[in-house]
Design an enzyme around this catalytic site. Structure first.
Site, short mmCIF file in Angstrom:
data_model
loop_
_atom_site.label_atom_id
_atom_site.label_comp_id
_atom_site.label_asym_id
_atom_site.label_seq_id
_atom_site.Cartn_x
_atom_site.Cartn_y
_atom_site.Cartn_z
N HIS A 53 0.83 -1.21 0.00
CA HIS A 53 0.00 0.00 0.00
C HIS A 53 0.86 1.26 0.00
O HIS A 53 0.80 2.07 0.92
CB HIS A 53 -0.95 -0.02 1.20
CG HIS A 53 -1.99 -1.09 1.11
ND1 HIS A 53 -1.86 -2.31 1.74
CD2 HIS A 53 -3.19 -1.13 0.45
CE1 HIS A 53 -2.92 -3.05 1.47
NE2 HIS A 53 -3.75 -2.37 0.69
N ASN A 54 1.64 1.41 -1.05
CA ASN A 54 2.61 2.50 -1.14
C ASN A 54 2.26 3.43 -2.30
O ASN A 54 1.18 3.33 -2.90
CB ASN A 54 4.02 1.92 -1.29
CG ASN A 54 4.07 0.87 -2.42
OD1 ASN A 54 3.45 1.03 -3.46
ND2 ASN A 54 4.80 -0.21 -2.18
N HIS A 84 -6.59 7.41 -1.92
CA HIS A 84 -7.38 6.37 -1.25
C HIS A 84 -6.64 5.57 -0.18
O HIS A 84 -7.28 4.96 0.68
CB HIS A 84 -7.98 5.42 -2.29
CG HIS A 84 -7.04 4.33 -2.72
ND1 HIS A 84 -5.99 4.54 -3.57
CD2 HIS A 84 -6.99 3.02 -2.37
CE1 HIS A 84 -5.33 3.41 -3.75
NE2 HIS A 84 -5.91 2.47 -3.04
N ASP A 85 -5.31 5.54 -0.18
CA ASP A 85 -4.57 4.77 0.84
C ASP A 85 -3.51 5.62 1.55
O ASP A 85 -2.51 5.08 2.04
CB ASP A 85 -3.91 3.54 0.21
CG ASP A 85 -4.80 2.31 0.24
OD1 ASP A 85 -5.65 2.23 1.15
OD2 ASP A 85 -4.67 1.45 -0.65
#
Length: 539
Positions: A251-252, A291-292
C-alpha cells in the site's frame, strides 16, 4: 521478415538494436536490457531527442544514427526489501537472484513435467530457511542495519527494514527536485496513449516520473483549465501525496499510482466523459490518488483487534479509510496544495462529499453491500440519476483498487508478491501480540496460488462482470485477463498439490525403507550375539 533498426546511446556509447516489427514487447525490453548490461531489477528509461520519455516496445519509431534515442539505467526501487536481502548482499549472497532462478526453474519444470522434483523443493526450503534466519536474528543489530527499536512508541515489525516507515526529508526533497525538473518536459503521445490502457507497466517508472504521469492525467482530462488549477499547486499537491504514502511493501505510492492509472484508463475506455460531468471525474481521479494515504501495512481487523489509536478515534468503523480521507483533506487544507481552491463553495462541498464516499467504499467489509446495490439498479441504470452515479463511482474505485490481476502477468505477479509480504508481516505481528490471526494472511496456511484462486473467483470476477454488464467493452480489457489469471493460479495450485502428495509419498517410502533396514539390522545383531553353544545346539 521485416525488421526495424533503432539507434540509441548508453552512457554516451552508440548502440543499435534490430528486431522484427512484430517482436513481443518483452523481447524488445530484454534486447535493450542486454545492450545496457542491466540487471533484472534495474529500470530502463528511453528518451527521444527532445528529451521526452518514450515506451520501450515494438512500436518504437525507427530512427537514424544522427537522431539517436538515449537509454538510461536506473537502479530498481528496494523500498520493500526486507533486511535479510540487504544483509545477504552485504555478506556476498544474492538472495533475490537465487529466488528468481529457483522460481524460473520451478515454472519450467511444472510446465514440462507437471511436478517439481524433490531436489528443487529442498533448494527452495534452504533459501527460505536462510532468509528466515537473516530476518529474525535480532542480535545482528550490531551491524548497524537495524533501526533503533527503543526510539518512540512504535511497535517493531517482525521484518526489519533499513528504511523508516515514513519517508525522510532528504528522500522527499530529492524526489521533489527531480519531479520539478521533469515536470516541464513533454511526455510523448505514445506514452500518453499507453497511460490510458490497463496493460500499463508501472515497474518501468520511478517515483518522480510517476508524479509527472499523474500530472498528465489531470491535464489530459482538462481539469487544469476547467477548475482553474495552477500548475504549481497541482505539483505541490502531488508531492504532498507522495510524501504521505509510506515505505511498505504493497500500500505504497506505486499502488496509489496503479489504482489511479486504472481509474484513468476506465474513464477513457468507457467514454465516461460523455456520460458524467467533470466534477464527478475529478472526484474519482482524486479519490484514487488519495485512497490509501498514510497506510501502515496493517488492515482494519488488526487496527480493531489491537485497539490502535485509529480504531479508537473512528470507533472501529472503517478506521483506515476514515484516516485516508482525513489525511487527504489535511493536504487540501493548505492553500499551496489545495487543487480545489478556485472552485465555488457548492462545488467544493460536492467534491468533498464525493471523495469521502469513494474512499470509504474501498473498505472490503462493505463489498457485498455496494455490489448488491449496483446489481439492483443495473437493469434501470440512469446516468442522470445522482444516486445511480454515486454507486457507479464507488464501483469504479473498488474495481481500480483491486485490479492488478487485470494487468499482464509480468506486471501483476510482482504485486502479488508485495501483497503477500505485507500480509505475512501482519500475521506474524498478530502471533507475536497474541491477537486473532487473519487466516488469509497466515504464512503457515496460505500459498501464492491459494491466495488468488478464491479471491478471483468469488470477489474479482463477480465485481468485474457486473461492471462489464454496464460497459460491455470492458470484457476484453479486464475480464479476459482476470480469467487467464484464474487459470494460471488454478494450475499452479494443482501442481503444488501434486508436488505435496508426491513429497509425502516419497517421505513415507523412505521411512518404510528405514524401518525395514533397521529391523533387519536388529535381527542380524541378535543372531550375532547368541552364545556359541546355542549356535551349535541349533546345528
Amino acid at each position: 521478415m521485416e525488421t526495424k533498426i533503432i539507434y540509441f546511446t548508453v552512457n554516451g556509447k552508440p548502440e543499435q538494436a534490430e528486431f522484427p516489427v512484430d517482436c513481443p514487447a518483452q523481447d524488445v525490453k530484454d534486447l535493450f536490457r542486454a545492450a545496457a548490461e542491466a540487471g533484472p531489477h534495474d529500470i530502463l528509461k528511453l528518451y527521444n531527442p527532445k528529451g521526452s520519455i518514450i515506451n520501450i516496445s515494438q512500436n518504437l519509431e525507427p530512427n537514424t544514427s544522427s537522431s539517436c534515442y538515449k537509454l538510461e539505467v536506473v537502479a530498481a526501487d528496494c523500498n520493500s526489501e526486507p533486511l535479510g536481502v540487504e544483509l545477504a548482499g552485504a555478506l556476498g549472497f544474492d538472495l533475490s537472484a537465487m529466488e528468481k532462478r529457483l522460481q524460473g526453474l520451478e515454472k519450467k519444470i511444472l510446465i514440462e513435467a507437471g511436478e517439481t522434483p524433490a531436489v528443487v523443493y529442498e533448494m527452495k526450503k534452504q533459501v527460505d530457511s536462510f532468509r528466515e534466519k537473516l530476518e529474525s536474528v535480532e542480535h545482528l543489530s550490531w551491524l548497524g542495519l537495524f533501526k533503533d527499536l527503543s526510539e518512540g512508541t512504535h511497535k517493531p515489525s517482525p521484518f526489519y527494514h533499513k528504511r523508516s516507515l515514513h519517508k525522510t526529508r532528504k528522500e522527499c526533497e530529492h524526489v521533489r527536485e527531480k519531479f520539478l525538473q521533469m515536470s516541464s518536459l513533454e511526455v510523448s503521445e505514445e506514452v500518453r496513449q499507453y497511460l490510458k490502457t490497463p496493460t500499463f507497466d508501472n515497474w518501468q517508472w520511478e517515483d518522480a516520473e510517476i508524479m509527472v504521469l499523474l500530472q498528465v492525467m489531470y491535464t489530459d482530462l482538462d481539469f487544469i483549465a476547467t477548475f482553474n488549477i495552477e500548475p504549481e499547486v497541482l505539483q505541490q499537491f502531488l508531492f504532498e501525496v507522495y510524501r504521505r504514502y509510506n515505505n511498505i511493501p504493497f500500500h505504497n505510492f506505486k499502488h496509489c499510482f496503479c489504482v489511479t492509472q486504472m481509474m484513468y484508463g476506465l474513464i477513457w475506455l468507457t467514454d465516461l466523459r460523455s456520460e458524467m460531468d467533470s466534477i464527478d471525474l475529478l472526484i474519482m481521479l482524486t479519490s484514487a490518488v488519495c485512497h490509501d494515504l498514510d497506510h501502515t501495512g496493517y488492515n482494519n481487523a488488526y487496527q480493531i483487534n489491537a485497539r490502535t489509536e485509529l480504531a479508537l478515534r473512528y470507533n472501529d468503523i472503517s478506521p483506515l479509510e476514515n484516516h485516508h480521507c482525513a489525511v487527504a483533506f489535511e493536504i487540501l487544507e493548505k492553500s499551496e496544495s489545495n487543487i480545489f481552491r478556485n472552485v465555488s463553495m457548492d462545488q467544493y462541498k460536492r467534491i468533498r462529499e464525493g471523495i469521502i464516499k469513494c474512499i470509504l467504499a474501498t473498505d472490503m467489509t462493505r463489498h457485498n453491500e455496494i455490489l448488491n446495490k449496483f446489481k439492483s439498479i443495473l437493469p434501470v441504470f440512469d446516468f442522470t440519476n445522482k444516486d445511480h452515479r454515486d454507486v457507479l463511482m464507488m464501483i469504479l474505485i473498488k474495481v481500480s483498487d483491486i485490479s492488478n490481476e487485470a494487468r499482464p502477468m509480468e506486471v501483476a505477479e510482482p504485486w502479488l508478491d508485495c501483497l503477500l509480504q505485507e500480509f505475512y508481516n501482519q500475521s506474524d505481528m498478530e502471533k507475536l501480540e497474541g491477537l486473532p490471526v487473519t487466516p488469509f494472511m497466515d504464512r503457515d496456511k496460505v500459498t501464492k496460488p491459494s491466495s488468488q484462486t478464491g479471491f478471483i473467483r468469488f470477489v474479482l470476477l463477480p465485481l468485474f462482470i457486473e461492471l462489464a454488464n454496464l460497459f460491455p467493452c470492458l470484457e476484453q480489457h479486464i475480464i479476459n485477463p482476470v480469467r487467464k489469471a484464474l487459470d494460471y493460479y488454478t494450475e499452479m495450485e494443482k501442481a503444488l498439490e501434486r508436488e505435496k502428495q508426491n513429497r509425502a509419498q516419497s517421505e513415507n517410502t523412505a521411512k518404510s525403507k528405514e524401518t525395514s533396514v533397521g529391523s533387519q539390522s536388529r535381527a542380524n545383531s541378535l543372531t550375532d550375539d547368541r552364545p556359541e553353544a546355542s549356535k551349535a545346539d541349533t546345528l
